[in-house]
Scaffold this motif. Structure first.
Motif, mmCIF file in Angstrom:
data_model
loop_
_atom_site.group_PDB
_atom_site.id
_atom_site.type_symbol
_atom_site.label_atom_id
_atom_site.label_comp_id
_atom_site.label_asym_id
_atom_site.label_seq_id
_atom_site.Cartn_x
_atom_site.Cartn_y
_atom_site.Cartn_z
ATOM 1 N N ASP A 43 43.067 51.140 38.326
ATOM 2 C CA ASP A 43 41.665 51.468 38.076
ATOM 3 C C ASP A 43 40.781 50.712 39.069
ATOM 4 O O ASP A 43 40.837 49.482 39.161
ATOM 5 N N MET A 44 39.955 51.442 39.821
ATOM 6 C CA MET A 44 39.050 50.817 40.775
ATOM 7 C C MET A 44 37.730 50.380 40.127
ATOM 8 O O MET A 44 36.898 49.741 40.776
ATOM 9 N N HIS A 45 37.512 50.752 38.867
ATOM 10 C CA HIS A 45 36.344 50.311 38.091
ATOM 11 C C HIS A 45 35.011 50.732 38.710
ATOM 12 O O HIS A 45 34.020 50.003 38.633
ATOM 13 N N VAL A 46 34.998 51.913 39.322
ATOM 14 C CA VAL A 46 33.748 52.515 39.781
ATOM 15 C C VAL A 46 33.738 53.987 39.355
ATOM 16 O O VAL A 46 34.751 54.675 39.499
ATOM 17 N N PRO A 47 32.591 54.476 38.851
ATOM 18 C CA PRO A 47 32.538 55.828 38.275
ATOM 19 C C PRO A 47 32.142 56.897 39.298
ATOM 20 O O PRO A 47 31.049 57.450 39.244
ATOM 21 N N GLY A 105 34.319 44.351 58.719
ATOM 22 C CA GLY A 105 35.534 44.426 57.923
ATOM 23 C C GLY A 105 35.292 44.918 56.504
ATOM 24 O O GLY A 105 36.240 45.130 55.750
ATOM 25 N N ARG A 106 34.040 45.097 56.142
ATOM 26 C CA ARG A 106 33.719 45.637 54.813
ATOM 27 C C ARG A 106 34.159 47.090 54.719
ATOM 28 O O ARG A 106 34.054 47.857 55.674
ATOM 29 N N LEU A 107 34.647 47.476 53.551
ATOM 30 C CA LEU A 107 35.031 48.854 53.293
ATOM 31 C C LEU A 107 33.923 49.551 52.511
ATOM 32 O O LEU A 107 33.366 48.980 51.572
ATOM 33 N N THR A 166 26.357 57.795 45.887
ATOM 34 C CA THR A 166 26.673 56.369 45.771
ATOM 35 C C THR A 166 27.706 56.005 46.830
ATOM 36 O O THR A 166 28.560 56.819 47.188
ATOM 37 N N PHE A 167 27.612 54.761 47.307
ATOM 38 C CA PHE A 167 28.474 54.328 48.403
ATOM 39 C C PHE A 167 29.041 52.939 48.091
ATOM 40 O O PHE A 167 28.578 51.924 48.640
ATOM 41 N N PRO A 168 30.028 52.861 47.199
ATOM 42 C CA PRO A 168 30.594 51.564 46.816
ATOM 43 C C PRO A 168 31.158 50.815 48.026
ATOM 44 O O PRO A 168 31.644 51.426 48.982
ATOM 45 N N TYR A 169 31.109 49.490 47.953
ATOM 46 C CA TYR A 169 31.637 48.673 49.033
ATOM 47 C C TYR A 169 32.437 47.511 48.470
ATOM 48 O O TYR A 169 32.253 47.085 47.323
ATOM 49 N N THR A 170 33.366 47.002 49.278
ATOM 50 C CA THR A 170 34.128 45.819 48.917
ATOM 51 C C THR A 170 34.481 45.047 50.176
ATOM 52 O O THR A 170 34.616 45.622 51.260
ATOM 53 N N ASP A 171 34.642 43.741 50.023
ATOM 54 C CA ASP A 171 35.113 42.894 51.108
ATOM 55 C C ASP A 171 36.580 42.522 50.922
ATOM 56 O O ASP A 171 37.114 41.689 51.662
ATOM 57 N N ASP A 172 37.228 43.153 49.941
ATOM 58 C CA ASP A 172 38.663 43.001 49.745
ATOM 59 C C ASP A 172 39.376 43.942 50.718
ATOM 60 O O ASP A 172 39.298 45.158 50.580
ATOM 61 N N SER A 231 40.233 46.152 44.992
ATOM 62 C CA SER A 231 39.444 45.410 44.002
ATOM 63 C C SER A 231 38.071 45.077 44.591
ATOM 64 O O SER A 231 37.819 45.248 45.782
ATOM 65 N N GLY A 232 37.198 44.586 43.728
ATOM 66 C CA GLY A 232 35.912 44.079 44.168
ATOM 67 C C GLY A 232 34.895 45.132 44.533
ATOM 68 O O GLY A 232 33.874 44.819 45.164
ATOM 69 N N TRP A 233 35.105 46.376 44.145
ATOM 70 C CA TRP A 233 34.149 47.433 44.497
ATOM 71 C C TRP A 233 32.834 47.251 43.768
ATOM 72 O O TRP A 233 32.806 47.019 42.562
#
Length: 392
Positions: free
Chosen positions: A162-166, A179-181, A188-194, A199-201
Motif C-alpha cells: 500500500d502506497m497510502h495515497v488515494p 532525486g525526488r520522485l 494531484t502529484f504525490p512526491y517522495t524522497d525515498d 514509501s514516504g509519498w
C-alpha cells in the motif's frame, strides 16, 4: 513621461489577483497545425498483444527496460473501459519484437459482491528492483488506493504494498534533478524522497485540500468547476535547467478547446501554481514529455485539433528550450480496425508512454483501447530539423 501613480487599493488588487492566478499566460507552445508536409520517422513496430475473443479492453500501457528485458504493463478488461473485474497484466521481451503471452500482475478483489477496478500505473526501477504500480477503486470510483508490487527478475512479483495515497496515476514515478520522485496524476502529484519509490509519498496539488479527497477518473470534474476551470486531468511534466517543473494537463469533456493547460512548481513539487491555458495544441488524449540525451525536450502525443478524439497521427515534437516545440515528426498514422466495440473504446494511438534507451526512443500505445503496440525509432536517424511549410 509623467508616471501615473495608481491608488493603493488598485495596486493591491492587481498584485492579489496576479499572485492568486500565477502567470497570466504560458510561453510553452507548439507549432503543429496539420499532418501535411510533416516528415515521417523511420520506425520499427511490434504488436505486443492483440486479443482474441475475450479480455477485449487493453489500455494505459507503459514500458521499461530491466535486467536485459523489455517489460510492458497495461490494464486489461473484459469488454468495457474501467469496469469491475479489470486487472493488470504484463508481457516480457528480450528484443522488443517477440513478446511473451501476457501474465497477470494483479487481480481485482471482491467489494460487496462486486469486483473492484484495477488500473496499470507505470513502472520504476531502483537498486536492482523493479516496481510496478497500479491503482484500485470500487465500482462507483470510490475508495481509491495506489498499490505496488516488486520484482528482482521482472517475472515473479511480491505481494501488494500500500502506497497510502488515494490516486490513480497517469504516469509512474519520474525523478527530478534532486532525486525526488513525482507521480503525475490527474490533478494531484504525490512526491517522495525515498529512492525506492515504496514509501514516504506526500500529496501535492494546485487545488486546496478542501476540494478533494481522492484523485481518479471521476473526481477531477468537481474541483475544476468550483474554481471556474475546465476539467483538467492526466498530467505529464518536464524540468528545465532552472529547476522549474512544468506539468502540462489535458482538458477533456465539454471544456476541451484543443489546448493543453499548465501548472508549475518552483519548489521541487511541494506547491503548484494556478493552472493557465497554453498555446500547445491537443486532440484530447494522454501525452508524455521527456528529455533526450542531447538535452532537447520532447513531447509524444496527438497535437491534431481538426479531428477531435481520433487520436491520430502520433507525433514527436522537439524543443531546444522547453518553450517552443517547433520540430515535428509523424511517428505513426496507420489505422487499426477495431475487432469488438466496447464502452469508450476508440482512438487510433491511445495514451502513449515513452522510454529512451540506447539511442532509441520507444513509444508504447494502445490501439483503439484494444491492442497494445510498441514503436521504436533511432534518435540519430531523425530527419532534417527544418520546419515544414504550413507549420510555422
Amino acid at each position: 513621461m509623467k508616471k501615473i501613480k495608481l491608488p493603493i487599493y488598485i495596486t493591491l488588487l492587481f498584485i492579489t489577483c496576479h499572485s492568486a492566478n500565477g502567470q497570466n499566460h504560458s510561453p510553452i507552445r507548439n507549432n503543429y497545425r496539420t499532418e501535411a508536409g510533416v516528415p515521417h520517422l523511420k520506425i520499427g513496430r511490434s504488436m505486443i498483444y492483440s486479443p482474441g475473443k475475450s479480455w477485449l479492453y487493453n489500455h494505459h500501457p507503459s514500458i521499461i527496460h530491466f535486467k536485459n528485458k523489455f517489460i510492458a504493463l497495461w490494464s486489461n478488461g473484459l469488454i468495457d473501459e474501467d469496469s469491475p473485474g479489470q486487472r493488470v497484466i504484463f508481457s516480457v521481451s528480450t528484443d522488443c519484437i517477440h513478446w511473451s503471452a501476457p501474465a497477470v500482475l494483479a487481480s481485482p478483489r471482491l467489494d460487496h459482491d462486486t469486483l473492484t477496478v484495477l488500473t496499470a500505473a507505470g513502472l520504476y526501477q531502483h537498486g536492482g528492483r523493479l516496481v510496478a504500480y497500479y491503482g484500485e477503486y470500487t465500482k462507483h470510483r470510490t475508495n481509491t488506493h495506489l498499490w505496488a508490487k516488486t520484482s528482482i527478475d521482472g517475472m515473479h512479483w511480491s505481494t501488494a504494498i500500500d502506497m497510502h495515497v488515494p490516486l490513480i496515476p497517469n504516469h509512474g514515478p519520474e525523478m527530478t534533478k534532486s532525486g525526488r520522485l513525482i507521480i503525475s496524476g490527474n490533478f494531484t502529484f504525490p512526491y517522495t524522497d525515498d529512492a525506492s519509490g515504496l514509501s514516504g509519498w506526500k500529496m501535492s496539488c494546485f487545488y486546496p485540500d478542501s476540494l478533494y479527497s481522492q484523485d481518479n477518473s471521476a473526481t477531477f470534474y468537481a474541483p475544476a468547476a468550483k474554481l471556474g476551470l475546465p476539467p483538467l486531468c492526466e498530467g505529464s511534466f518536464f524540468q528545465t535547467d532552472d529547476s522549474v517543473l512544468h506539468m502540462l494537463l489535458r482538458v477533456t469533456g465539454k471544456g476541451w478547446k484543443g489546448r493543453l493547460w499548465l501548472t508549475e512548481s518552483s519548489d521541487n513539487g511541494k506547491k503548484w501554481s494556478h493552472p493557465v491555458e497554453t498555446a500547445f495544441s491537443d486532440n484530447d488524449s494522454k501525452f508524455h514529455f521527456g528529455r533526450l540525451p542531447d538535452k532537447r525536450f520532447y513531447y509524444v502525443g496527438i497535437p491534431d485539433t481538426l479531428h477531435h478524439y481520433d487520436r491520430t497521427p502520433l507525433v514527436l515534437s522537439l524543443s531546444n528550450n522547453g518553450e517552443l516545440f517547433d520540430k515535428n515528426y509523424i511517428i505513426a498514422d496507420e489505422p487499426y480496425k477495431l475487432k469488438k466495440a466496447g464502452l469508450w473504446k476508440g482512438g487510433q494511438y491511445g495514451y502513449p508512454h515513452t522510454m529512451v534507451y540506447k539511442g532509441c526512443l520507444y513509444v508504447i500505445v494502445s490501439r483503439q483501447k484494444e491492442s497494445i503496440e510498441i514503436i521504436r525509432t533511432k534518435l540519430n536517424k531523425l530527419p532534417s530539423t527544418s520546419i515544414p511549410p504550413g507549420n510555422n
